[in-house]
Design an enzyme around this catalytic site. Structure first.
Site, short mmCIF file in Angstrom:
data_model
loop_
_atom_site.label_atom_id
_atom_site.label_comp_id
_atom_site.label_asym_id
_atom_site.label_seq_id
_atom_site.Cartn_x
_atom_site.Cartn_y
_atom_site.Cartn_z
N CYS A 192 2.75 20.52 -23.80
CA CYS A 192 3.50 20.85 -25.02
C CYS A 192 4.95 20.40 -24.89
O CYS A 192 5.69 20.88 -24.02
CB CYS A 192 3.39 22.37 -25.23
N CYS B 30 7.56 23.15 -25.44
CA CYS B 30 7.55 24.06 -24.28
C CYS B 30 8.45 23.51 -23.18
O CYS B 30 9.22 24.26 -22.57
CB CYS B 30 6.13 24.23 -23.75
#
Length: 173
Positions: A54, A57
């Site tokens: 991600c 993230c």
């Protein structure tokens, strides 16, 4: 020789110190962590549900780690890899990443998804403030001091009764 011992001692201390951000390895570790901090320490638990694949993230990770260092003595910061811990992320309905959950007293207090550093900082502060307000230890002595100022005519027996009622409410809640 002395310098070498000092360096080795520092390395040993650094290696045994609690990390700023812990990674949850399994559900039992998660359950134990939540229980410990709700019943023993009173510290809020700030959780980052993430995935290595991600982009957002990875983008927010340095800010999360810096916040963990800033609040090291006031909150516990953990990361949960959604690809490895399906049961934990499923329990909280995590559908997008990153998702941050904030627990105070073992109960979910706040939640948001996305890489918003300001919101992460704001919700962390709110969680720490809430935990500070809720983790007040009432003692007979502190209550006597309070009533000496606010109600000097209150008898010791009445103060004891109030203290027992407060303790009963804390256990029930």
């Amino acid at each position: 020789m002395l310098l070498r011992l000092v360096i080795l001692g520092c390395l040993l201390i650094a290696s045994t110190a609690r990390p700023a951000v812990r990674t949850i390895r399994d559900e039992s570790q998660w359950n134990a962590l939540l229980k410990k901090h709700s019943t023993e320490t009173g510290l809020p638990v700030i959780v980052d549900f993430y995935s290595d694949s991600c982009g957002p993230c990875r983008q927010i990770a340095p800010a999360y780690k810096a916040l963990a260092k800033e609040y090291a003595s006031k909150a516990v910061f953990v990361k949960v890899d959604v690809n490895r811990q399906h049961q934990i992320s499923g329990r909280y309905g995590v559908r997008s990443m990153p998702t941050f959950l904030f627990f105070v007293g073992g109960k979910k207090y706040k939640e948001f998804s996305g890489a918003g550093e300001q919101q992460l900082r704001q919700f962390t502060k709110m969680s720490v403030d809430k935990a500070d307000r809720e983790n007040v230890e009432l003692t007979f002595e502190s209550m006597m001091e309070f009533y000496a100022v606010n109600d000097p005519m209150k008898a010791e027996e009445d103060v004891e009764a109030v203290l027992k009622r407060c303790a009963g409410q804390a256990k029930a809640g």
